[in-house]
Design an enzyme around this catalytic site. Structure first.
Site, PDB file in Angstrom:
ATOM      1  N   GLU A 285     -43.476  12.950   2.438  1.00  0.00           N
ATOM      2  CA  GLU A 285     -43.618  12.958   3.895  1.00  0.00           C
ATOM      3  C   GLU A 285     -42.406  12.367   4.615  1.00  0.00           C
ATOM      4  OE1 GLU A 285     -45.795  11.591   1.746  1.00  0.00           O
ATOM      5  OE2 GLU A 285     -47.455  13.028   1.764  1.00  0.00           O
TER       6      GLU A 285
ATOM      7  N   PHE B 130     -50.180   9.402   6.352  1.00  0.00           N
ATOM      8  CA  PHE B 130     -48.834   9.638   5.815  1.00  0.00           C
ATOM      9  C   PHE B 130     -47.836   9.988   6.922  1.00  0.00           C
ATOM     10  CE2 PHE B 130     -52.051  11.319   2.723  1.00  0.00           C
ATOM     11  CZ  PHE B 130     -52.228  10.090   2.102  1.00  0.00           C
TER      12      PHE B 130
ATOM     13  N   HIS C 151     -56.906  14.333   9.918  1.00  0.00           N
ATOM     14  CA  HIS C 151     -57.622  13.333   9.110  1.00  0.00           C
ATOM     15  C   HIS C 151     -57.361  11.922   9.611  1.00  0.00           C
ATOM     16  CE1 HIS C 151     -57.786  16.953   6.736  1.00  0.00           C
ATOM     17  NE2 HIS C 151     -58.637  16.409   5.897  1.00  0.00           N
TER      18      HIS C 151
END
Lengths: 308, 279
Positions: free
Chosen positions: A55, A80, A106
């Protein structure tokens, strides 16, 4: 309640729909099936680039793409995108004020079963400290879709916060998303519930019960957390004298923090914050675990009762 | 390389080194060691290799450069100034309040700086993004970056290495300034990231080893990089930290320290002696 849809699903659909209209590319970090950028990948395979599980690299790559004048989205889980890659977002994207749109899914405790490692309750706090970063947290699928287009039309870095769990659709066809503006969903004179993201529908549920008891609660949806709608907050602080904030995020540094910052300087007001109380979450079904950690219509109702 | 041209590049590189010393001395702060080691490579890039225009620094189809080892910004600034992007005199404002010459490169403020970088490991990824964008938009510009040997201890360098090879970014050429020293000591003693050649090869890169202070080798490497198709190129440039300033050469302590007046004068004399030898 009305139909439900997760805001991540609305994000995925919006990318495909808006991909016809605007020239952008999409990056993901091996989570396309979950972030729903897989829809875009399927529709525009030549405009989708998987960065693998890296990421930090993805965010700096996005910055490089944007530096050449190419509009780009970068997606991962909030943990992330905002957590792991904070420094890349800050230094590669934020510092040069590059036109990167971060689609973080999320977010919050309703990740549910995956548990504490993946329940990011800190991303709003992290992202809103970055100078020049716009932070959006839509309440439902309609708002999420509109927010994606507003982000495209805004020149500069934008962090968009989406959820995994389906939530009720509260807005209709006449809804208009305006960057930096809150939406008054219900007027009231006794107290104002200031909500963001998936707590907005909970605030509306809480209001029904409060109204039945004769408590006239206003409900405001703060879909843009930064820049926050100071004018609207001050107006309702003056009007109702009491504020309850609610968010699927830590009570430290998120919406509650932002509202407290504004009102403590511009219109000192009694405030109660509903959110995650400086703790980690745990595994469980999305709304069970949310309620366990203090986020539900009942918690909002109780907070209002405690303040009025 | 034709000898007059080589002498001219050596002369420019020495002026770049004088600019580095001027900037760091006036700031009483900065990183001379790694700036001096990359000076010849930057001179070649901006005076020979790259398609750029000092009068039009944002030219759309220009070649791009990212100084991923951004703490060596004095080398980039001195090169850009000597190339005509901004006045050489401005190097004296380096690291001072109100100057556009920030401690680490800022693309918003400095003509010719294509990417803000300097937090180690980030710039090489941004260079990958630029190269990917060029491919996506069917543009023929090339992208260059310089990373440090110490910087290569950052995991993100290897994330970027994976990415560049996967997307076959043959329009990307990264120079690794292998001067062997970092703040805490010799790179090999701090954590030992070598060997770089076999590691980058294993990651799918074309690797070329050169002497970073030999313009014939620098030229040959950048030519070979252009000709390599289907994979990115790493130029592993063996360099001398502090190159050109007698007391700084191969000395770890000059990684991030500025000379005081007496040593500033020694540095200027050393570099002027090189200029004299080139006449």
């Amino acid at each position: 309640m009305a139909d439900t849809m997760a805001t991540r699903d609305a994000y995925g659909k919006a990318l495909v729909e808006l991909g016809e209209k605007y020239d952008f590319v999409v990056l993901d970090a091996d989570l396309a099936a979950a972030t729903k950028t897989c829809n875009f990948k399927k529709a525009f395979p030549d405009r989708f680039f998987d960065c693998g599980i890296a990421e930090g690299n993805m965010m700096s790559v996005a910055a490089g793409i944007a530096a050449t004048g190419q509009l780009v989205f970068a997606s991962s889980f909030a943990m992330f995108a905002a957590g792991r890659a904070f420094e890349q977002v800050r230094n590669s994207i934020g510092y040069p004020h590059l036109n990167v749109k971060i689609g973080a899914t999320h977010a919050g405790i309703t990740v549910g079963e995956d548990g504490a490692t993946h329940q990011c309750n800190e991303d709003i706090a992290l992202m809103r400290t970055i100078p020049g970063m716009t932070v959006i947290c839509p309440a439902d699928a309609v708002s999420a879709r509109a927010a994606v287009e507003a982000a495209i039309l805004h020149n500069g870095p934008v962090y968009m916060r989406f959820g995994r769990a389906p939530v009720p659709i509260i807005y209709g066809d006449n809804y208009k998303f305006e960057l930096g503006k809150g939406t008054v969903l219900a007027d009231g004179k006794d107290v104002t519930v200031v909500a963001t993201g998936i707590t907005v529908f909970m605030a509306l549920q809480a209001r029904e019960k409060l109204v039945a008891e004769g408590i006239d609660a206003a409900v405001i949806d703060i879909s843009t957390i930064k820049p926050i709608d100071e004018e609207l907050l001050v107006k309702y602080a003056k009007k109702t004298g009491k504020i309850v904030t609610c968010e699927e995020h830590s009570v430290i540094g998120g919406l509650g923090g932002a509202v407290s910052e504004v009102l403590s300087e511009k219109c000192p007001t009694k405030i109660k914050r509903v959110g995650i109380n400086d703790t980690y979450g745990s595994s469980g079904k999305a709304f069970e675990v949310a309620a366990h950690y203090g986020i539900s219509a009942e918690h909002i109702y109780n907070a209002v009762k405690g303040i009025v | 390389m034709e000898s007059n041209r080589k002498t001219e590049l050596q002369r420019i590189a020495t002026n770049v080194r004088l600019g580095i010393i001027e900037a760091v001395y006036n700031a009483a702060s900065g990183h001379p060691g790694g700036s001096l080691s990359i000076a010849d490579v930057l001179t070649y890039l901006y005076f020979e290799e790259m398609n750029i225009d000092p009068k039009n620094p944002k030219m759309e189809n220009r070649d791009r450069f990212v100084l991923s080892k951004g703490h060596t910004s004095p080398a980039l600034y001195a090169t850009l100034a000597n190339r005509g992007f901004f006045p050489v005199e401005d190097l004296k404002t380096f690291r001072k309040l109100g100057s556009y010459l920030q401690g680490h490169p800022d693309m918003k403020g400095v003509p010719g700086v294509d990417m803000s970088a300097g937090s180690l490991g980030l710039g090489i990824s941004s260079a990958c993004g630029m190269a990917l964008s060029a491919k996506y938009n069917k543009k023929d510009y090339r992208v260059y970056a310089a990373i440090g040997d110490g910087e290569s201890e950052e995991g993100q360098v290897w994330e970027a290495a994976m990415f560049a090879a996967h997307y076959k970014l043959d329009n990307l050429c990264v120079v690794l300034d292998y001067n062997g020293l970092q703040i805490d000591g010799p790179v090999a003693e701090v954590i030992g990231p070598a060997p770089f050649d076999s590691k980058f090869e294993a990651f799918g890169w074309n690797v070329i080893k050169i002497n970073a202070h030999d313009f014939d080798e620098i030229e040959a490497a950048f030519k070979a990089a252009r000709e390599c198709k289907g994979k990115p190129t790493l130029i592993l440039a063996n360099s001398v930290k502090g190159k050109g300033v007698s007391y700084m050469e191969n000395k770890c302590e000059w990684h991030g320290a500025a000379p005081k007046t007496d040593l500033y004068e020694v540095a200027v004399n050393d570099l002027n002696a090189i200029l004299d030898s080139l006449n």
